[in-house]
Write a protein that holds these residues in place. Structure first.
Motif, PDB file in Angstrom:
ATOM      1  N   GLN A 255      -1.063  -8.440 -12.127  1.00  0.00           N
ATOM      2  CA  GLN A 255      -1.711  -8.688 -10.844  1.00  0.00           C
ATOM      3  C   GLN A 255      -0.986  -7.935  -9.612  1.00  0.00           C
ATOM      4  OE1 GLN A 255      -4.965  -9.867 -11.991  1.00  0.00           O
ATOM      5  NE2 GLN A 255      -5.592  -9.200 -10.052  1.00  0.00           N
ATOM      6  N   GLU A 256      -1.758  -7.502  -8.889  1.00  0.00           N
ATOM      7  CA  GLU A 256      -1.301  -6.754  -7.658  1.00  0.00           C
ATOM      8  C   GLU A 256      -0.676  -7.817  -6.789  1.00  0.00           C
ATOM      9  OE1 GLU A 256      -4.400  -5.144  -5.106  1.00  0.00           O
ATOM     10  OE2 GLU A 256      -3.116  -3.846  -4.140  1.00  0.00           O
TER      11      GLU A 256
ATOM     12  N   GLU B  65       1.945  -9.662  -7.520  1.00  0.00           N
ATOM     13  CA  GLU B  65       2.982 -10.472  -8.410  1.00  0.00           C
ATOM     14  C   GLU B  65       3.947  -9.639  -8.754  1.00  0.00           C
ATOM     15  OE1 GLU B  65      -0.351 -13.514 -10.379  1.00  0.00           O
ATOM     16  OE2 GLU B  65       0.620 -12.060 -11.557  1.00  0.00           O
TER      17      GLU B  65
ATOM     18  N   VAL C   6      -1.246  -2.022 -13.018  1.00  0.00           N
ATOM     19  CA  VAL C   6      -1.412  -2.985 -11.930  1.00  0.00           C
ATOM     20  C   VAL C   6      -2.724  -3.092 -11.507  1.00  0.00           C
ATOM     21  CG1 VAL C   6      -0.860  -3.505  -9.538  1.00  0.00           C
ATOM     22  CG2 VAL C   6       0.795  -2.456 -10.936  1.00  0.00           C
ATOM     23  N   ARG C   7      -3.264  -4.340 -11.796  1.00  0.00           N
ATOM     24  CA  ARG C   7      -4.694  -4.764 -11.544  1.00  0.00           C
ATOM     25  C   ARG C   7      -5.012  -5.110  -9.933  1.00  0.00           C
ATOM     26  NH1 ARG C   7      -5.282  -7.872 -17.438  1.00  0.00           N
ATOM     27  NH2 ARG C   7      -6.428  -6.516 -18.549  1.00  0.00           N
TER      28      ARG C   7
END
Lengths: 114, 113
Positions: free
Chosen positions: B14-15, B17, B111-112
């Protein structure tokens, strides 16, 4: 900016038609490398020059040749490209300026064989 | 002979992180160097970070840090505060008494937002 330049970025050739990829550097590094990289795989070293000394990897096919006319330029010649030679070709340079051989890579040439 | 192992073919993060990419190596040499490279979809290999075998402190470069555990022969890359632009393939590599690199198989990071 000092850098490693590869031309062309994209190359299309026909089966069996010789092709030359070029690499130049403004870093004045004494070592230059050619890698072949196929999709989703690690780069595979084909050969390298340490100054003028050519060093071929044992499993590099004879179809692949290289020339280094001076410090700045290095060429990869594929004498008779086959379909299996379609790949990204990466040029890299290194020296021991920082006490270890950090390799600087060019942007690569993506070769398509029709 | 040198061998680099990257056991994670792909990872999602996750963005913002942090993410840790695993790398173990095998060598009989006492002096060696460990590298991490990033390769975006454009194809260029971008140098991220270097760790020498005799370096006592873990290497850091901005958001990148290398968790070097010599006894375990591991050199994990930690990317903090992930950004969308971090989506790429990451390669661990090493050299020892010569200047040729041995690469691992690579880890794809997505990366989400």
């Amino acid at each position: 900016d000092a850098m490693v330049i590869q031309n062309p970025r994209y190359q299309v050739t026909q089966f069996g038609k010789p092709v030359t990829l070029s690499c130049s550097q403004t870093l004045n590094h004494n070592v230059m490398y050619w890698y072949q990289q196929k999709s989703s795989q690690a780069p595979k070293l084909l050969f390298h020059y340490y100054d003028k000394d050519f060093n071929n990897e044992a499993d590099t096919p004879d179809n692949f040749q290289s020339r280094r006319p001076n410090t700045s330029f290095c060429f990869l010649d594929i004498r008779s490209p086959g379909l299996g030679d379609a790949a990204m070709y990466l040029c890299a340079t290194s020296s021991r300026d920082r006490g270890y051989h950090e390799q600087f890579f060019g942007p690569g040439t993506r070769l398509t064989v029709l | 002979a040198q061998k680099i192992t990257q056991t994670q073919p792909g990872m999602f993060v996750q963005e913002k992180e942090a993410v840790t990419l695993d790398c173990t190596y095998d060598t009989s040499d006492q002096s060696y160097g460990l590298f991490w490279y990033k390769q975006p979809s454009s194809g260029e290999m971008i140098f991220l970070i270097y760790q020498g075998s005799y370096d006592e402190q873990n290497a850091t470069e901005g958001r990148y840090s290398l968790n070097f555990q010599k006894a375990r022969k591991s050199a994990n890359l930690v990317i903090s505060a992930s950004q969308l632009g971090d989506s790429a393939m990451y390669f661990c590599a090493m050299n020892s008494n010569d200047y040729k690199l041995s690469f691992g198989a690579g880890t794809t990071v997505t990366v989400r937002a």
